[in-house]
Structure formats: C-alpha cells, structure tokens
Design a protein around this motif. Structure first.
Motif, PDB file in Angstrom:
ATOM      1  N   PHE A   1       0.863  -1.191   0.000  1.00  0.00           N
ATOM      2  CA  PHE A   1       0.000   0.000   0.000  1.00  0.00           C
ATOM      3  C   PHE A   1       0.897   1.238   0.000  1.00  0.00           C
ATOM      4  N   ARG A   2       0.297   2.372  -0.323  1.00  0.00           N
ATOM      5  CA  ARG A   2       1.010   3.642  -0.254  1.00  0.00           C
ATOM      6  C   ARG A   2       0.136   4.675   0.463  1.00  0.00           C
TER       7      ARG A   2
ATOM      8  N   MET B   1       3.363   6.144   3.798  1.00  0.00           N
ATOM      9  CA  MET B   1       4.369   5.957   2.732  1.00  0.00           C
ATOM     10  C   MET B   1       3.896   6.642   1.457  1.00  0.00           C
TER      11      MET B   1
HETATM   12 FE1  SF4 Z   1       1.629   0.203   4.396  1.00  0.00          FE
HETATM   13 FE2  SF4 Z   1       1.971   2.233   6.077  1.00  0.00          FE
HETATM   14 FE3  SF4 Z   1      -0.375   1.825   4.924  1.00  0.00          FE
HETATM   15 FE4  SF4 Z   1       0.550   0.088   6.791  1.00  0.00          FE
HETATM   16  S1  SF4 Z   1      -0.014   2.230   7.122  1.00  0.00           S
HETATM   17  S2  SF4 Z   1      -0.483  -0.371   4.849  1.00  0.00           S
HETATM   18  S3  SF4 Z   1       2.746   0.212   6.343  1.00  0.00           S
HETATM   19  S4  SF4 Z   1       1.525   2.342   3.858  1.00  0.00           S
END
Ligand code: SF4
Ligand code: SAM
Ligand code: SF4
Length: 376
Positions: A52-53, A58
């Motif tokens: 995920f982003r 992130m």
């Molecule tokens: Fe990924 Fe951070 Fe979203 Fe968790 S919170 S899914 S580590 S981007």
C-alpha cells in the motif's frame, strides 16, 4: 511532488551501539526507565516494504520505484529476532506485536511466529503474540498464522466507502478484500480482532459513522486513531487532525456510548462501550491527549535498531551486538540483556507530552524516524 509531502531524510543509517556494562546489575522486579515505566510491549518491524502507499505513512511521491528498501542481508533473520525477543522477555516484555511495513509480505512469517510462540516470561507464561496488517493478504494467510501460534490480529482500514479507501491506500485496493480478510481471521479464531482507522479531517472523517455501524455487533473492536506527526515524509498538518473528542461527539449524536475501564496499564486506547452491550470502540488520542506517562513500549526496526519512542531520531544498534561489528565481538545473551537493561533505565522519552506543552514550531524533534520502518 504533491503539496506538503516532504522529501525523505534517511535515518536508517543512524544507530548507536549500546555499551555493554562491565558489571551485571542485580535486578529484582521489572526494569524501570528514568520515569518509572516498565518495559512490557515490544513491536517488531519484520519488513520495511509495503504493497500500500497510504498517504499518511508511505506517500507515493517519496516511496516510488527509486526508493531503496533495505536489502535482505540487512534484515534481522528470524533466529536473530527470536533471540532478541527472548532477551526482552527476560527483561519483562509480555507482549510482542509484529508489524512493518506490511508484515505479511515477509516470506514464511508463520515460521517466525512459531518460534516466538515458544517463548515464555520468567514466570513461565507464553507471550501475548499479535500482528498488525493492512489485511490485503489476510484471507490467504489467516489459518497458517493461527496454526503457528498467533493469538490475535489488528487490521488497518480507513473507510467503508470503496472510493475513499482506494484513494487512501493509493494502490486502488478494494474494501471488500480487507473485509473478507477480517471475516476469515475471525473464523479461524484470531480474535478479538481490532480494526484501526486513522482519521484525517477532510479525507475520511465522513467514514466515522459508517465504520462504527458496520462493526457494531460483530465482535470487532474499532479504534479511531488521531493522524500523527510521525516520520518526516507525510507532510503532517495539525489542521488535518480530528481530535478524538470530536470523533466521540459525532458518534454520540447517533449512538449511546458509555465509558469503559482501561483493559491494561499502558493501554493506548480509551475504551467506550455501546450501552446495549453490542460491542466497544477505542479512541487513540496520540496527538491531543498524551499517554507517555505509562508508555511501556519499545520498537525494533527491520534491521535491528531499537527505538524507545515512536518519535525518536536515533535507534540503538542491537544487530551490532548480535553480529559484532568491526573490532567489537558478538555478544552473548547475558551481555545483551545487561546492555538493554541499562539502556531502558536511561530512557526518559515523552515526546507527546512535550508536544502538547510546546508551540507547534518547537514541538517536533528535528529528525523523526518513518513509521513503516519501525512499525506502528
Ligand atoms: Fe503500508 Fe503504512 Fe499503509 Fe501500513 S499504514 S499499509 S505500512 S503504507
Ligand atoms: N502495514 C500494516 C498496517 O497498515 O496495519 C502495519 C504497519 S502500519 C505502519 C501500523 C499502523 O500505523 C497502522 O494501523 C497505520 O494506520 C498506522 N499509521 C501509520 N502512519 C500513521 C500516522 N501518520 N498517524 C497515525 N497512525 C499511523
Ligand atoms: Fe511513548 Fe514516545 Fe508515544 Fe510518548 S511519544 S507515548 S513516550 S512512544
């Protein structure tokens, strides 16, 4: 680059090797830090990668195809993680949470869980073993995780509305697949399941009620988390934080909620129950109501740096103790325990309390480590 996203200042190389005391201190009872807090909860980041982003963690503009994640040789091996966890358990840790990045992306994670499930506290009790996941791989992995000895999972989900959720994870991942993961996890007994929703004002605050309505009566505990200024790349702004008090007020306009007692010392969430007994919700007010006073958590990064606060700039390089570095020899468990105990005794972190008492311009430390790297 979108407005507000800040280029990443790479803190991964910053790590001090904790000194090993020459004399072993005799310790009766739990190790307490400089503010009298025991060490009970260790969060272990098993990967810095994620599928995920989420923009608050992130952002795509920073974590793009040019971003260099840690090479495999830099990561702690399962044996190294287990060895450190064993030492931490000797020092008083009772709860282990695997996180990341996305922990289910680490290959054979169930093998690590099986090793950690063997650990015992000095009193002979198993540790509470849990994991935080974005849920994308949960349906596929839940049974193996349960069989390996995982007790529970926490699943992150920020919206019931598919379009809002796809925008927030920024990889077009559908809500339905996460909900399916939650159902499978429940059916194999990884319960009680907690669902974490990060609330960003203007982004998903219209999802507070739909989320509460969906999970009410299902046995899932929904927790609303204030959007935090963790890390340096998410372009955090205070006006995007919706204080938990306002989340609660919105819920109470539609639902009858009564306060519940804290389940354990150091518990991050304030608990509220539906008056008709149909479940509970939690509010994690990391920004507006500091809970440093009984913070009993430490975080171990993917390559073995220990952070005694989510907002710490520097980590302590435990991998150097395990593997040796330069002229420094590898250390045995007793030496590592002594180094960790002394390190914990020096701990005085209370960033959230300080932030509350300082003007915003002075509140945030100049360097803050990224959430996906040390884990939430
Ligand atoms: Fe990924 Fe951070 Fe979203 Fe968790 S919170 S899914 S580590 S981007
Ligand atoms: N990828 C997994 C997940 O999303 O559950 C585990 C790692 S993630 C870093 C752990 C938790 O941190 C998630 O619940 C996520 O929502 C939360 N988180 C990440 N960035 C945050 C921020 N800026 N403020 C508040 N919570 C945040
Ligand atoms: Fe714990 Fe640091 Fe968060 Fe305070 S700011 S609750 S010390 S992690």
């Amino acid at each position: 680059m979108t407005d507000g996203v800040i280029p990443l200042f790479d803190l991964r190389q910053v790590g001090r090797i904790p000194p090993v005391p020459t004399e072993r201190p005799v310790q009766n009872g739990p190790w307490l830090d400089a503010r009298g807090r025991p060490l009970r909860d260790l969060r272990i980041s098993v990967t810095d990668r994620c599928n995920f982003r989420c923009s608050y963690c992130m952002p795509k503009e920073v974590f793009d195809k040019h971003y260099e994640f840690l090479p495999h040789r830099e990561l702690l091996s399962f044996e190294e993680i287990t060895r450190l966890a064993r030492v931490f358990a000797e020092l008083g840790v009772q709860k282990l949470r695997l996180t990341g990045g996305e922990p289910l992306l680490r290959r054979h994670i169930e093998a690590l869980i099986a090793q950690l499930a063997e650990l015992r506290t000095p009193e002979g009790d198993p540790l509470d073993l849990t994991l935080t996941t974005n849920g994308s791989l949960l349906a596929r992995k839940a049974q193996a995780l349960k069989d390996a000895g995982l007790n529970r999972v926490t699943v992150s989900l920020d919206a019931m509305d598919d379009a809002v959720f796809r925008r927030m994870n920024d990889v077009d991942f559908p809500v339905a697949d996460v909900l399916h993961g939650i159902e499978v996890a429940q059916s194999v007994g990884l319960a009680p399941i907690k669902v974490n929703m990060v609330v960003k004002r203007g982004t998903n605050d219209d999802q507070i009620l739909p989320m509460a309505r969906h999970f009410r009566g299902t046995g899932v505990v929904l927790r609303f988390i204030e959007y935090m200024d963790v890390g340096m790349s998410n372009g955090w702004r205070m006006d995007e934080v919706l204080p938990s008090a306002q989340v609660l007020a919105r819920l109470r306009e539609h639902m009858d909620l009564v306060p519940l007692a804290a389940s354990a010392p150091g518990e991050t969430a304030t608990r509220w129950g539906y008056a008709d007994g149909s479940g509970e919700i939690g509010l994690i007010s990391s920004v507006t109501q500091a809970f440093c006073g009984d913070c009993n958590r430490a975080r171990l990064s993917t390559e073995g740096r220990l952070y005694t606060c989510l907002f710490a700039g520097d980590g302590h390089d435990l991998r150097a103790l395990l593997r040796g570095q330069g002229e420094l020899p590898p250390r045995d468990d007793a030496e590592i325990a002594a180094a960790l105990g002394a390190l914990w005794q020096r701990r005085a972190d209370r960033y959230s309390e300080l932030r509350a008492s300082l003007p915003p311009s002075e509140g945030a430390p100049a360097r803050r480590v990224e959430m996906h790297y040390i884990g939430g």
